[in-house]
Write a protein that holds these residues in place. Structure first.
Motif, PDB file in Angstrom:
ATOM      1  N   ALA A   1       0.846  -1.190   0.000  1.00  0.00           N
ATOM      2  CA  ALA A   1       0.000   0.000   0.000  1.00  0.00           C
ATOM      3  C   ALA A   1       0.876   1.232   0.000  1.00  0.00           C
ATOM      4  O   ALA A   1       1.932   1.260   0.636  1.00  0.00           O
ATOM      5  CB  ALA A   1      -0.932   0.009   1.219  1.00  0.00           C
TER       6      ALA A   1
ATOM      7  N   CYS B   1      -2.758   9.622  -2.717  1.00  0.00           N
ATOM      8  CA  CYS B   1      -3.570  10.564  -3.493  1.00  0.00           C
ATOM      9  C   CYS B   1      -3.348  11.983  -2.956  1.00  0.00           C
ATOM     10  O   CYS B   1      -3.638  12.249  -1.785  1.00  0.00           O
ATOM     11  CB  CYS B   1      -5.043  10.187  -3.418  1.00  0.00           C
ATOM     12  SG  CYS B   1      -6.114  11.339  -4.318  1.00  0.00           S
TER      13      CYS B   1
ATOM     14  N   SER C   1      -4.967   6.154   0.661  1.00  0.00           N
ATOM     15  CA  SER C   1      -3.942   5.220   0.216  1.00  0.00           C
ATOM     16  C   SER C   1      -4.507   4.257  -0.825  1.00  0.00           C
ATOM     17  O   SER C   1      -5.718   4.071  -0.923  1.00  0.00           O
ATOM     18  CB  SER C   1      -3.392   4.431   1.412  1.00  0.00           C
ATOM     19  OG  SER C   1      -2.998   5.294   2.448  1.00  0.00           O
ATOM     20  N   THR C   2      -3.626   3.656  -1.578  1.00  0.00           N
ATOM     21  CA  THR C   2      -4.012   2.652  -2.568  1.00  0.00           C
ATOM     22  C   THR C   2      -3.447   1.304  -2.161  1.00  0.00           C
ATOM     23  O   THR C   2      -2.243   1.175  -1.944  1.00  0.00           O
ATOM     24  CB  THR C   2      -3.507   3.020  -3.968  1.00  0.00           C
ATOM     25  OG1 THR C   2      -4.063   4.275  -4.368  1.00  0.00           O
ATOM     26  CG2 THR C   2      -3.901   1.955  -4.986  1.00  0.00           C
ATOM     27  N   SER C   3      -4.327   0.323  -2.028  1.00  0.00           N
ATOM     28  CA  SER C   3      -3.909  -1.033  -1.676  1.00  0.00           C
ATOM     29  C   SER C   3      -3.739  -1.863  -2.941  1.00  0.00           C
ATOM     30  O   SER C   3      -4.517  -1.736  -3.885  1.00  0.00           O
ATOM     31  CB  SER C   3      -4.947  -1.704  -0.766  1.00  0.00           C
ATOM     32  OG  SER C   3      -5.079  -0.999   0.447  1.00  0.00           O
TER      33      SER C   3
ATOM     34  N   SER D   1      -5.734  -3.557  -7.467  1.00  0.00           N
ATOM     35  CA  SER D   1      -5.157  -2.279  -7.078  1.00  0.00           C
ATOM     36  C   SER D   1      -6.316  -1.310  -6.905  1.00  0.00           C
ATOM     37  O   SER D   1      -6.979  -0.950  -7.882  1.00  0.00           O
ATOM     38  CB  SER D   1      -4.168  -1.767  -8.137  1.00  0.00           C
ATOM     39  OG  SER D   1      -3.640  -0.517  -7.749  1.00  0.00           O
ATOM     40  N   LYS D   2      -6.584  -0.926  -5.664  1.00  0.00           N
ATOM     41  CA  LYS D   2      -7.785  -0.146  -5.380  1.00  0.00           C
ATOM     42  C   LYS D   2      -7.519   0.877  -4.288  1.00  0.00           C
ATOM     43  O   LYS D   2      -6.840   0.603  -3.307  1.00  0.00           O
ATOM     44  CB  LYS D   2      -8.913  -1.092  -4.938  1.00  0.00           C
ATOM     45  CG  LYS D   2     -10.257  -0.421  -4.743  1.00  0.00           C
ATOM     46  CD  LYS D   2     -11.317  -1.446  -4.379  1.00  0.00           C
ATOM     47  CE  LYS D   2     -12.674  -0.802  -4.204  1.00  0.00           C
ATOM     48  NZ  LYS D   2     -13.698  -1.798  -3.816  1.00  0.00           N
ATOM     49  N   ARG D   3      -8.072   2.061  -4.475  1.00  0.00           N
ATOM     50  CA  ARG D   3      -7.918   3.110  -3.477  1.00  0.00           C
ATOM     51  C   ARG D   3      -8.771   2.777  -2.252  1.00  0.00           C
ATOM     52  O   ARG D   3      -9.910   2.339  -2.367  1.00  0.00           O
ATOM     53  CB  ARG D   3      -8.334   4.458  -4.052  1.00  0.00           C
ATOM     54  CG  ARG D   3      -8.056   5.652  -3.140  1.00  0.00           C
ATOM     55  CD  ARG D   3      -8.240   6.953  -3.872  1.00  0.00           C
ATOM     56  NE  ARG D   3      -7.260   7.062  -4.951  1.00  0.00           N
ATOM     57  CZ  ARG D   3      -7.310   8.001  -5.905  1.00  0.00           C
ATOM     58  NH1 ARG D   3      -8.297   8.871  -5.917  1.00  0.00           N
ATOM     59  NH2 ARG D   3      -6.380   8.041  -6.835  1.00  0.00           N
ATOM     60  N   GLN D   4      -8.199   2.971  -1.084  1.00  0.00           N
ATOM     61  CA  GLN D   4      -8.912   2.669   0.151  1.00  0.00           C
ATOM     62  C   GLN D   4     -10.056   3.658   0.378  1.00  0.00           C
ATOM     63  O   GLN D   4      -9.986   4.807  -0.044  1.00  0.00           O
ATOM     64  CB  GLN D   4      -7.935   2.691   1.333  1.00  0.00           C
ATOM     65  CG  GLN D   4      -6.876   1.610   1.259  1.00  0.00           C
ATOM     66  CD  GLN D   4      -5.930   1.632   2.435  1.00  0.00           C
ATOM     67  OE1 GLN D   4      -6.048   2.452   3.331  1.00  0.00           O
ATOM     68  NE2 GLN D   4      -4.963   0.710   2.428  1.00  0.00           N
TER      69      GLN D   4
END
Length: 207
Positions: free
Chosen positions: A114, A119, A125-127, A142-145
């Protein structure tokens, strides 16, 4: 025994040809449908049969993503990678896939990471994670929290939680397919504090 997967299109596989023909006839009597024959493509996945195995490839899906990004005409460039690193997301050309056969002796392993507050606008954060079944890349994300993490540890811990949930789903799917794994799954995380939290959940504070 029969497995029926329904997602817009239908995938049907049975233990006997007679059972498959009977089910197709019953479904056709209730729904307006067409038998497209042996499975070759489904949800961006290409299926190739060889002897008693099936090879699932995301090549067309990967090419579609590249074309959508306007990079289909770009020239390929060699990238320096540590040869000792086992994590490979996309090698050279997008032709990776999964060879399905007897894999009960294989194990699931996952890598999670992460970027904390990556951003610049929302500070979210992006996991990211990828899951391997043996040497086959099986699942990735890959996805933004959804929320803002106050520390890197919390961001990394959320990434670990996401990949553990994915592993549980895969384990349950293999159990339903009567192909359970015999080895425990391993999750790799680059943050030692998140590893300690994962091993000692009593220390986890509310996020």
């Amino acid at each position: 025994m029969a497995y029926l997967l329904i997602y817009v299109d239908i995938i049907l596989t049975t233990s006997h040809d007679t059972l498959r023909a009977t089910l197709i006839r019953l479904l056709a009597a209730e729904f307006d449908m067409k038998d497209l024959g042996p499975l070759s493509h489904f949800l961006g996945i290409n299926v190739t049969r060889k002897h008693n195995t099936m090879f699932l490839s995301h090549q067309s899906y990967a090419l579609e993503i590249i074309d959508r990004a306007g990079m289909s005409s770009c020239k390929s460039v060699a990238t320096l990678v540590d040869k000792n690193l086992n994590l490979v997301l996309l090698q050279g050309t997008p032709s990776f896939g999964l060879s399905l056969g007897t894999f009960s002796d294989l194990s699931l392993r996952a890598y999670a990471d992460a970027d904390w507050a990556g951003c610049p606008d929302t500070r979210r954060s992006t996991s990211g994670y990828c899951v391997y079944l043996g040497s086959n890349l099986l699942s990735w994300s890959s996805k933004r929290q959804a929320v803002v993490s106050r520390s890197r540890v919390k961001a990394e811990y959320r990434g670990v939680a996401n990949v553990v949930a994915e592993l549980c789903s895969i384990w349950n799917l293999l159990l339903e397919l009567r192909r359970p794994l015999r080895k425990a799954s391993v999750v790799y995380c680059g943050n030692i504090s998140a590893v300690y939290l994962s091993g000692n959940p009593v220390h986890v504070t509310p996020f």
